[in-house]
Scaffold this motif. Structure first.
Motif, PDB file in Angstrom:
ATOM      1  N   VAL A  97     -12.476  -8.724   8.635  1.00 16.91           N
ATOM      2  CA  VAL A  97     -11.246  -9.424   8.529  1.00 16.91           C
ATOM      3  C   VAL A  97     -10.333  -8.146   8.574  1.00 16.91           C
ATOM      4  CG1 VAL A  97      -9.876 -10.978   7.147  1.00 16.91           C
ATOM      5  CG2 VAL A  97     -12.193 -11.083   6.849  1.00 16.91           C
ATOM      6  N   SER A  98      -9.325  -8.472   9.351  1.00 16.31           N
ATOM      7  CA  SER A  98      -8.272  -7.184   9.535  1.00 16.31           C
ATOM      8  C   SER A  98      -7.065  -7.903   9.275  1.00 16.31           C
ATOM      9  CB  SER A  98      -8.251  -6.880  11.048  1.00 16.31           C
ATOM     10  OG  SER A  98      -9.271  -6.362  11.593  1.00 16.31           O
ATOM     11  N   VAL A  99      -5.925  -7.123   8.579  1.00 17.52           N
ATOM     12  CA  VAL A  99      -4.747  -7.697   8.442  1.00 17.52           C
ATOM     13  C   VAL A  99      -3.786  -6.333   8.742  1.00 17.52           C
ATOM     14  CG1 VAL A  99      -5.369  -9.261   6.504  1.00 17.52           C
ATOM     15  CG2 VAL A  99      -4.664  -6.774   6.069  1.00 17.52           C
ATOM     16  N   LEU A 100      -2.538  -6.935   9.447  1.00 18.48           N
ATOM     17  CA  LEU A 100      -1.499  -5.751   9.430  1.00 18.48           C
ATOM     18  C   LEU A 100      -0.511  -5.936   8.475  1.00 18.48           C
ATOM     19  CD1 LEU A 100      -1.030  -4.163  12.274  1.00 18.48           C
ATOM     20  CD2 LEU A 100       0.918  -5.856  12.702  1.00 18.48           C
ATOM     21  N   ILE A 101      -0.067  -4.711   7.806  1.00 23.78           N
ATOM     22  CA  ILE A 101       0.769  -4.563   6.736  1.00 23.78           C
ATOM     23  C   ILE A 101       1.692  -3.573   7.214  1.00 23.78           C
ATOM     24  CG2 ILE A 101      -0.673  -5.629   4.948  1.00 23.78           C
ATOM     25  CD1 ILE A 101      -1.419  -2.623   3.992  1.00 23.78           C
ATOM     26  N   ALA A 102       2.687  -3.299   6.271  1.00 24.82           N
ATOM     27  CA  ALA A 102       3.646  -2.206   6.444  1.00 24.82           C
ATOM     28  C   ALA A 102       2.925  -0.998   6.034  1.00 24.82           C
ATOM     29  CB  ALA A 102       4.906  -2.297   5.275  1.00 24.82           C
ATOM     30  N   GLU A 103       2.984   0.036   7.114  1.00 30.72           N
ATOM     31  CA  GLU A 103       2.481   1.595   6.644  1.00 30.72           C
ATOM     32  C   GLU A 103       2.583   2.077   5.440  1.00 30.72           C
ATOM     33  OE1 GLU A 103       3.546   4.413   9.728  1.00 30.72           O
ATOM     34  OE2 GLU A 103       1.507   5.435   9.396  1.00 30.72           O
ATOM     35  N   GLU A 104       3.725   1.826   4.820  1.00 37.13           N
ATOM     36  CA  GLU A 104       3.918   2.577   3.432  1.00 37.13           C
ATOM     37  C   GLU A 104       2.765   2.129   2.635  1.00 37.13           C
ATOM     38  OE1 GLU A 104       7.529   1.233   1.380  1.00 37.13           O
ATOM     39  OE2 GLU A 104       7.820  -0.318   3.126  1.00 37.13           O
ATOM     40  N   TYR A 105       2.366   0.845   2.669  1.00 37.65           N
ATOM     41  CA  TYR A 105       1.178   0.509   1.562  1.00 37.65           C
ATOM     42  C   TYR A 105      -0.062   0.660   1.758  1.00 37.65           C
ATOM     43  CZ  TYR A 105       5.393  -2.350  -0.113  1.00 37.65           C
ATOM     44  OH  TYR A 105       6.464  -2.694  -0.307  1.00 37.65           O
ATOM     45  N   THR A 106      -0.266   1.629   2.845  1.00 32.04           N
ATOM     46  CA  THR A 106      -1.914   1.940   3.439  1.00 32.04           C
ATOM     47  C   THR A 106      -2.664   2.453   2.310  1.00 32.04           C
ATOM     48  OG1 THR A 106      -0.753   2.880   5.550  1.00 32.04           O
ATOM     49  CG2 THR A 106      -3.179   3.449   4.684  1.00 32.04           C
ATOM     50  N   GLU A 107      -2.241   3.383   1.447  1.00 36.83           N
ATOM     51  CA  GLU A 107      -3.149   3.808   0.437  1.00 36.83           C
ATOM     52  C   GLU A 107      -3.350   2.939  -0.830  1.00 36.83           C
ATOM     53  OE1 GLU A 107      -1.886   7.736  -0.663  1.00 36.83           O
ATOM     54  OE2 GLU A 107      -1.537   8.290   1.501  1.00 36.83           O
ATOM     55  N   LEU A 108      -2.135   2.372  -1.183  1.00 32.11           N
ATOM     56  CA  LEU A 108      -2.237   1.230  -2.130  1.00 32.11           C
ATOM     57  C   LEU A 108      -3.324   0.194  -1.661  1.00 32.11           C
ATOM     58  CD1 LEU A 108      -1.267   0.087  -4.875  1.00 32.11           C
ATOM     59  CD2 LEU A 108       0.472  -1.046  -3.477  1.00 32.11           C
ATOM     60  N   ALA A 109      -2.953  -0.481  -0.589  1.00 31.85           N
ATOM     61  CA  ALA A 109      -3.855  -1.381  -0.089  1.00 31.85           C
ATOM     62  C   ALA A 109      -5.574  -1.062   0.004  1.00 31.85           C
ATOM     63  CB  ALA A 109      -3.618  -1.789   1.424  1.00 31.85           C
ATOM     64  N   LEU A 110      -5.671   0.300   0.624  1.00 33.44           N
ATOM     65  CA  LEU A 110      -7.199   0.611   0.688  1.00 33.44           C
ATOM     66  C   LEU A 110      -7.810   0.907  -0.773  1.00 33.44           C
ATOM     67  CD1 LEU A 110      -7.020   3.427   3.526  1.00 33.44           C
ATOM     68  CD2 LEU A 110      -8.058   1.250   3.354  1.00 33.44           C
ATOM     69  N   ARG A 111      -6.948   1.463  -1.720  1.00 36.73           N
ATOM     70  CA  ARG A 111      -7.469   1.578  -3.022  1.00 36.73           C
ATOM     71  C   ARG A 111      -7.815   0.301  -3.513  1.00 36.73           C
ATOM     72  NH1 ARG A 111      -4.205   6.264  -3.539  1.00 36.73           N
ATOM     73  NH2 ARG A 111      -2.491   5.072  -4.521  1.00 36.73           N
ATOM     74  N   SER A 112      -6.691  -0.576  -3.393  1.00 41.05           N
ATOM     75  CA  SER A 112      -6.912  -2.070  -4.084  1.00 41.05           C
ATOM     76  C   SER A 112      -8.256  -2.740  -3.644  1.00 41.05           C
ATOM     77  CB  SER A 112      -5.648  -2.792  -3.913  1.00 41.05           C
ATOM     78  OG  SER A 112      -4.492  -2.268  -4.561  1.00 41.05           O
ATOM     79  N   LEU A 113      -8.386  -2.683  -2.208  1.00 40.75           N
ATOM     80  CA  LEU A 113      -9.398  -3.625  -1.610  1.00 40.75           C
ATOM     81  C   LEU A 113     -10.683  -2.866  -2.148  1.00 40.75           C
ATOM     82  CD1 LEU A 113      -7.815  -4.092   1.889  1.00 40.75           C
ATOM     83  CD2 LEU A 113      -8.171  -5.756   0.116  1.00 40.75           C
ATOM     84  N   HIS A 114     -10.620  -1.438  -2.111  1.00 38.24           N
ATOM     85  CA  HIS A 114     -11.999  -0.885  -2.495  1.00 38.24           C
ATOM     86  C   HIS A 114     -12.367  -1.264  -3.715  1.00 38.24           C
ATOM     87  CE1 HIS A 114     -14.554   2.643  -2.790  1.00 38.24           C
ATOM     88  NE2 HIS A 114     -14.640   2.525  -1.587  1.00 38.24           N
ATOM     89  N   THR A 115     -11.507  -1.427  -4.750  1.00 37.41           N
ATOM     90  CA  THR A 115     -11.904  -1.953  -6.068  1.00 37.41           C
ATOM     91  C   THR A 115     -12.201  -3.354  -6.132  1.00 37.41           C
ATOM     92  OG1 THR A 115     -10.162  -0.557  -7.042  1.00 37.41           O
ATOM     93  CG2 THR A 115     -10.877  -2.020  -8.437  1.00 37.41           C
ATOM     94  N   ALA A 116     -11.513  -4.133  -5.397  1.00 43.54           N
ATOM     95  CA  ALA A 116     -11.602  -5.677  -5.322  1.00 43.54           C
ATOM     96  C   ALA A 116     -12.937  -6.343  -4.949  1.00 43.54           C
ATOM     97  CB  ALA A 116     -10.554  -6.371  -4.486  1.00 43.54           C
ATOM     98  N   TYR A 117     -13.590  -5.325  -3.912  1.00 40.69           N
ATOM     99  CA  TYR A 117     -14.940  -5.566  -3.609  1.00 40.69           C
ATOM    100  C   TYR A 117     -16.002  -4.766  -4.151  1.00 40.69           C
ATOM    101  CZ  TYR A 117     -12.735  -8.176   0.391  1.00 40.69           C
ATOM    102  OH  TYR A 117     -11.905  -9.092   1.238  1.00 40.69           O
ATOM    103  N   GLY A 118     -15.612  -4.308  -5.193  1.00 40.35           N
ATOM    104  CA  GLY A 118     -16.695  -3.687  -6.001  1.00 40.35           C
ATOM    105  C   GLY A 118     -17.269  -2.570  -5.498  1.00 40.35           C
ATOM    106  N   LEU A 119     -16.543  -1.654  -4.546  1.00 40.08           N
ATOM    107  CA  LEU A 119     -17.246  -0.525  -3.890  1.00 40.08           C
ATOM    108  C   LEU A 119     -16.888   0.919  -4.676  1.00 40.08           C
ATOM    109  CD1 LEU A 119     -16.160  -1.533  -0.100  1.00 40.08           C
ATOM    110  CD2 LEU A 119     -18.473  -1.691  -1.121  1.00 40.08           C
ATOM    111  N   ASP A 120     -15.984   0.840  -5.582  1.00 41.57           N
ATOM    112  CA  ASP A 120     -15.713   2.263  -6.225  1.00 41.57           C
ATOM    113  C   ASP A 120     -16.907   3.015  -6.737  1.00 41.57           C
ATOM    114  OD1 ASP A 120     -13.058   1.615  -5.634  1.00 41.57           O
ATOM    115  OD2 ASP A 120     -12.381   1.336  -7.581  1.00 41.57           O
TER     116      ASP A 120
END
Ligand code: ADP
Ligand code: ASP
Ligand code: MG
Length: 406
Positions: free
Chosen positions: A381-404
């Protein structure tokens, strides 16, 4: 005794000290009785510098000459590595693409490997010689130098491994394997012991540059045993394997991002049959690939907005083509936005599990991140978001899918 292909990327050959380190790794494999072909990239930063020189020389450069220029970085590193190997008592010789030859298509700048003649190299293995091969380059049927696209040394390595029927293709780089996401952005990223070809292919094509997409495609097709590992530390890396070799499959195994996207919106496009063809036809004719697309349903049945993405490299040309078609298409306004990033969650487990996309949407919503475009395939699943949120999005998703990592 095994026949192995070892590939070292730009940071691994960035200076003489690192080239000596590479030579020591190669020597170890030779002393273990193996036949070795080493593929190297240009020194870190060199290819970028050469690309910039071409652009400065003329914005509309001849791609055949571009290939002559940008392939030259690898000529330096194969020569230096061969000299260092010889100085350590390891018989070695360098090979440029055309000397082998690595035959490719004539699509300059992104050529495809067609065949590799390994007969002379194999004969020299028999004499104990190490082959030091320039990555990224080949030769077309007219005898002109070609390159395989940025990051193409990975594909050179896999192509050579297939042609040599090598037992292993080891990709040495500046991280010690394939992680759940880019470890340079998410500190809690976890190293994967194994990843399926399919997931690796999707990760690569969605922006994880650790392996060039085509190299994974080729490894999958040719059954090349591919491994990603650190050129600086001796520890196990990540094996790319068939699905059956992974016992416990996560639903999501990785998250990739690509900053190489630009968004174009055509406002108030007439809502009638043939309109999509009138927009994407001219882009296709100009060899511009469109990635994500959304089209709204118009409330009145008259006009709608259409949004899509192209690579940043194609952006200026895409805008030019669409401006030229303004009358034919009949849109009111063209809006462009280059400050976007595509974030993708990937996993073969998605085929049999529901709710993967919803978890992504919720995690982003919880951080107040607006989703501009969505696209899906069977395993991503891909989403397009504003570039300024790249790190926040990656970190949040990483946690949300239990990958940390613990
Ligand atoms: P090389 O010069 O050796 O070819 P690259 O720079 O092309 O190396 O690829 C390695 C880089 O890929 C790493 O430094 C890392 O920042 C990036 N990368 C992106 N996504 C991932 C991932 N999922 N796992 C590992 N590395 C990743
Ligand atoms: N030197 C080339 C590049 O920077 C090829 C590679 O490193 O794989 O794209
Ligand atoms: Mg690379």
């Amino acid at each position: 005794m095994a026949r192995i292909v070892m590939k070292f990327g730009g940071t691994s050959v960035a200076n003489l000290e690192r080239i000596r380190n590479v030579a020591a790794r190669v020597k170890k494999e030779v002393e273990a009785g193996n036949e070795v072909a080493v593929i190297v990239s240009a020194m870190a930063g060199d290819t970028n510098r050469l690309v910039a020189l071409c652009e400065e020389a003329s914005p509309l450069y001849d791609l055949r000459e571009y290939d002559v220029v940008v392939s030259s970085g690898e000529q330096v590193t194969i020569g230096l590595l061969s000299i260092v190997l010889q100085s350590m008592g390891v018989p070695a010789r360098s090979w440029l693409g055309w000397q082998i030859p690595v035959n490719t298509s004539d699509a300059h700048g992104s050529a495809r490997i067609q065949s590799i003649d390994t007969s002379d190299m194999i004969r020299r293995f028999g004499e104990g010689q190490v082959a030091v091969v320039a990555g990224f380059q080949g030769v077309d049927s007219m005898g002109r130098i070609t390159t395989l696209g940025r990051g193409g040394s990975d594909t050179s390595a896999v192509g050579l491994a297939a042609a040599l029927k090598a037992d292993r293709c080891d990709i040495y780089t500046d991280v010690d394997g394939v992680y759940t996401t880019d470890p340079r952005i998410v500190a809690k990223a976890r190293k994967l012991d194994k990843i399926t070809y399919e997931e690796m292919l999707e990760m690569a094509s969605q922006g994880a540059k650790v392996l060039q997409t085509r190299s994974v495609e080729l490894a999958m097709k040719e059954g090349v045993r591919l491994q990603v590992l650190s050129s600086f530390e001796e520890r196990p890396g990540t094996l790319v394997v068939d699905e059956g070799e992974i016992v416990e499959q996560e639903i999501v195994s990785g998250i990739a991002y690509s900053r190489d996207e630009a968004k174009i919106t055509l406002r108030e496009v007439p809502d009638r049959p043939g309109i999509a063809a009138s927009i994407f036809g001219p882009l296709t004719d100009a060899m511009i690939n469109v990635d994500m697309i959304v089209q709204n349903v118009s409330a009145t049945g008259e006009a709608t907005d259409l949004t899509f993405t192209v690579t940043k490299a194609d952006f200026n040309r895409a805008v030019e083509v669409l401006k030229g078609e303004e009358q034919t298409i009949g849109y009111k306004e063209l809006r462009a936005d280059k400050d976007v990033v595509k974030v993708s969650v990937i996993g073969v487990g998605m085929r049999s599990h529901a709710g993967v996309a919803q978890r992504m949407f919720k995690a982003l919503a919880d951080k107040g991140i607006n989703i501009q475009v969505i696209s899906t395939s069977e395993i991503k699943v891909s989403v397009l978001i504003a570039e300024e949120y790249t790190e926040l999005a990656l970190r949040s998703l990483h946690t949300a899918y239990g990958l940390d990592a613990a």
